[in-house]
Each structure stands twice: as structure tokens, then as C-alpha cells.
Design a protein around this motif. Sequence first.
Motif, PDB file in Angstrom:
ATOM      1  N   GLN A  82       0.806  -1.213   0.000  1.00  0.00           N
ATOM      2  CA  GLN A  82       0.000   0.000   0.000  1.00  0.00           C
ATOM      3  C   GLN A  82       0.843   1.268   0.000  1.00  0.00           C
ATOM      4  N   ILE A  83       1.992   1.261   0.665  1.00  0.00           N
ATOM      5  CA  ILE A  83       2.787   2.486   0.664  1.00  0.00           C
ATOM      6  C   ILE A  83       3.627   2.647  -0.602  1.00  0.00           C
ATOM      7  N   LYS A  84       3.766   1.569  -1.381  1.00  0.00           N
ATOM      8  CA  LYS A  84       4.496   1.685  -2.650  1.00  0.00           C
ATOM      9  C   LYS A  84       3.827   2.674  -3.598  1.00  0.00           C
ATOM     10  N   VAL A  85       2.540   2.862  -3.466  1.00  0.00           N
ATOM     11  CA  VAL A  85       1.820   3.777  -4.357  1.00  0.00           C
ATOM     12  C   VAL A  85       1.853   5.220  -3.853  1.00  0.00           C
ATOM     13  N   ILE A  89       6.635   8.976  -0.549  1.00  0.00           N
ATOM     14  CA  ILE A  89       7.556   8.101   0.181  1.00  0.00           C
ATOM     15  C   ILE A  89       8.796   7.864  -0.680  1.00  0.00           C
ATOM     16  N   LEU A  90       9.954   8.273  -0.166  1.00  0.00           N
ATOM     17  CA  LEU A  90      11.218   8.104  -0.879  1.00  0.00           C
ATOM     18  C   LEU A  90      11.905   6.801  -0.522  1.00  0.00           C
ATOM     19  N   GLU A  91      11.789   6.413   0.746  1.00  0.00           N
ATOM     20  CA  GLU A  91      12.424   5.188   1.232  1.00  0.00           C
ATOM     21  C   GLU A  91      11.528   4.562   2.287  1.00  0.00           C
ATOM     22  N   CYS A  92      11.621   3.249   2.384  1.00  0.00           N
ATOM     23  CA  CYS A  92      10.895   2.507   3.414  1.00  0.00           C
ATOM     24  C   CYS A  92      11.837   1.437   3.945  1.00  0.00           C
ATOM     25  N   HIS A  93      11.989   1.402   5.267  1.00  0.00           N
ATOM     26  CA  HIS A  93      12.884   0.436   5.885  1.00  0.00           C
ATOM     27  C   HIS A  93      12.141  -0.297   6.997  1.00  0.00           C
ATOM     28  N   ARG A  94      12.100  -1.614   6.913  1.00  0.00           N
ATOM     29  CA  ARG A  94      11.548  -2.410   8.003  1.00  0.00           C
ATOM     30  C   ARG A  94      12.670  -2.606   9.010  1.00  0.00           C
ATOM     31  N   VAL A  95      12.403  -2.286  10.276  1.00  0.00           N
ATOM     32  CA  VAL A  95      13.464  -2.273  11.277  1.00  0.00           C
ATOM     33  C   VAL A  95      13.090  -3.097  12.501  1.00  0.00           C
ATOM     34  N   THR A  96      14.087  -3.350  13.327  1.00  0.00           N
ATOM     35  CA  THR A  96      13.859  -4.063  14.578  1.00  0.00           C
ATOM     36  C   THR A  96      13.545  -3.060  15.680  1.00  0.00           C
ATOM     37  N   GLY A  97      13.103  -3.570  16.808  1.00  0.00           N
ATOM     38  CA  GLY A  97      12.807  -2.713  17.947  1.00  0.00           C
ATOM     39  C   GLY A  97      11.319  -2.419  18.030  1.00  0.00           C
ATOM     40  N   THR A  98      10.973  -1.368  18.754  1.00  0.00           N
ATOM     41  CA  THR A  98       9.555  -1.043  18.951  1.00  0.00           C
ATOM     42  C   THR A  98       8.928  -0.411  17.714  1.00  0.00           C
ATOM     43  N   THR A  99       9.750   0.129  16.844  1.00  0.00           N
ATOM     44  CA  THR A  99       9.260   0.689  15.580  1.00  0.00           C
ATOM     45  C   THR A  99       9.296  -0.418  14.530  1.00  0.00           C
ATOM     46  N   ASN A 100       8.240  -0.499  13.720  1.00  0.00           N
ATOM     47  CA  ASN A 100       8.191  -1.509  12.665  1.00  0.00           C
ATOM     48  C   ASN A 100       8.840  -1.026  11.367  1.00  0.00           C
ATOM     49  N   TYR A 101       8.570   0.237  11.019  1.00  0.00           N
ATOM     50  CA  TYR A 101       9.082   0.803   9.767  1.00  0.00           C
ATOM     51  C   TYR A 101       9.548   2.227   9.995  1.00  0.00           C
ATOM     52  N   ILE A 102      10.558   2.614   9.215  1.00  0.00           N
ATOM     53  CA  ILE A 102      10.961   4.012   9.141  1.00  0.00           C
ATOM     54  C   ILE A 102      10.821   4.421   7.683  1.00  0.00           C
ATOM     55  N   LEU A 103      10.058   5.477   7.466  1.00  0.00           N
ATOM     56  CA  LEU A 103       9.814   5.986   6.129  1.00  0.00           C
ATOM     57  C   LEU A 103      10.495   7.333   5.965  1.00  0.00           C
ATOM     58  N   LYS A 104      11.065   7.556   4.808  1.00  0.00           N
ATOM     59  CA  LYS A 104      11.596   8.872   4.458  1.00  0.00           C
ATOM     60  C   LYS A 104      10.665   9.418   3.386  1.00  0.00           C
ATOM     61  N   ALA A 105      10.179  10.637   3.587  1.00  0.00           N
ATOM     62  CA  ALA A 105       9.217  11.205   2.655  1.00  0.00           C
ATOM     63  C   ALA A 105       9.562  12.662   2.372  1.00  0.00           C
ATOM     64  N   ASP A 118      -2.268  11.748   7.344  1.00  0.00           N
ATOM     65  CA  ASP A 118      -3.657  11.292   7.465  1.00  0.00           C
ATOM     66  C   ASP A 118      -3.874   9.975   6.730  1.00  0.00           C
ATOM     67  N   ARG A 119      -3.207   9.810   5.568  1.00  0.00           N
ATOM     68  CA  ARG A 119      -3.343   8.557   4.819  1.00  0.00           C
ATOM     69  C   ARG A 119      -2.629   7.403   5.505  1.00  0.00           C
ATOM     70  N   LEU A 120      -1.598   7.708   6.303  1.00  0.00           N
ATOM     71  CA  LEU A 120      -0.816   6.663   6.969  1.00  0.00           C
ATOM     72  C   LEU A 120      -1.360   6.280   8.347  1.00  0.00           C
ATOM     73  N   ILE A 121      -2.135   7.128   8.964  1.00  0.00           N
ATOM     74  CA  ILE A 121      -2.648   6.874  10.312  1.00  0.00           C
ATOM     75  C   ILE A 121      -3.333   5.509  10.446  1.00  0.00           C
ATOM     76  N   PRO A 122      -4.119   5.063   9.466  1.00  0.00           N
ATOM     77  CA  PRO A 122      -4.776   3.763   9.630  1.00  0.00           C
ATOM     78  C   PRO A 122      -3.818   2.571   9.747  1.00  0.00           C
ATOM     79  N   PHE A 123      -2.553   2.739   9.408  1.00  0.00           N
ATOM     80  CA  PHE A 123      -1.599   1.637   9.423  1.00  0.00           C
ATOM     81  C   PHE A 123      -0.995   1.364  10.790  1.00  0.00           C
TER      82      PHE A 123
END
Length: 154
Positions: A82-85, A89-105, A118-123
Motif C-alpha cells: 500500500q505504501i508503494k503507491v 515516500i522516498l524510502e521505506c525500511h523495516r526495522v527491529t525494535g519497537t518501531t516496525n518501519y521508518i519511512l523517508k518522505a 492522514d493517509r498513513l494513520i490507519p496503518f
Amino acid sequence: MNKTDITLLKLLQENSRVTISDLSKQLSLSRPSVSERLLRLQEKGIIEEFTARISLQALGLDTLLFIQVSELKKRPNEFEEQIKVENSILECHRVTGTTNYILKAATSSMAKMSELIDRLIPFGTLTTSIVLSSPIPYTIILPEEEVVEENCLL
């Protein structure tokens, strides 16, 4: 990889449009030798592709931000699809720890940033950081010295 390969990588990252002739002069190698090295580095996957770095500001994308997504409410593969579209979003990184993803936008305004959030809040739960400055916006990537010395001995 040897020291000549590393110098070649450095020169290409400084200017990927440099000609084989210029590389040949700077490396004191023949043009066929430079071409062969380039091909070998591509075949080994060290050089993935040749691209251009684009100025976000020149394109009017003045708001650069990092978004941490935690407590993900969808399966990772669904979220990623869903975030590929999302063009912002310039980059998406799945990470360890309490955060699941870090996005660069990057967005053109605070209003566009708000719409993206607002579009990302539902995730999941979002933590957003706006970039104030980038003292190191890009760095040349080279192998660590130990790796080079080890490979030169082989």
C-alpha cells in the motif's frame, strides 16, 4: 576488489556521467581495462545501477520528513504494497525494535505532509520528524579497509 576498483567506485559516485576516457586517464588504465572492471563490478552486484541524484528542493519538495510506524495494524506485506503507491515516500525500511518501519518522505508543503500523515494513520502509530537540515545528505560508499586489505592478499 583492489585499490583501483575502490578508486573507480569513488570516481563514479562523485560523477556517474564521467566518461570511460576520463576514468582511464584518472586511473592510468586503458579504456578496455576500465570497461572490463566496470562490467565485473556490475556482475558482482557491487554496482547496482547508474542513477542521478535529484534535488528535492529544486522540484519544490521542501518538506523532508522521517515517519516511524509502530504498532502496525496490517500485515507487513500489505503495508508495504500500500505504501508503494505513495509518491511522497522516498524510502521505506523495516526495522527491529519497537518501531516496525521508518519511512523517508518529501512533500511540497506542510498541508501535503498533513495529508500524507492522514493517509498513513490507519496503518499504525506514527511518530513524525521534520528534517531541519542535512549536514551529510549523501556520502560516498566504499568497503571497509580491512575488507580491501584481505581481498588484496587473495
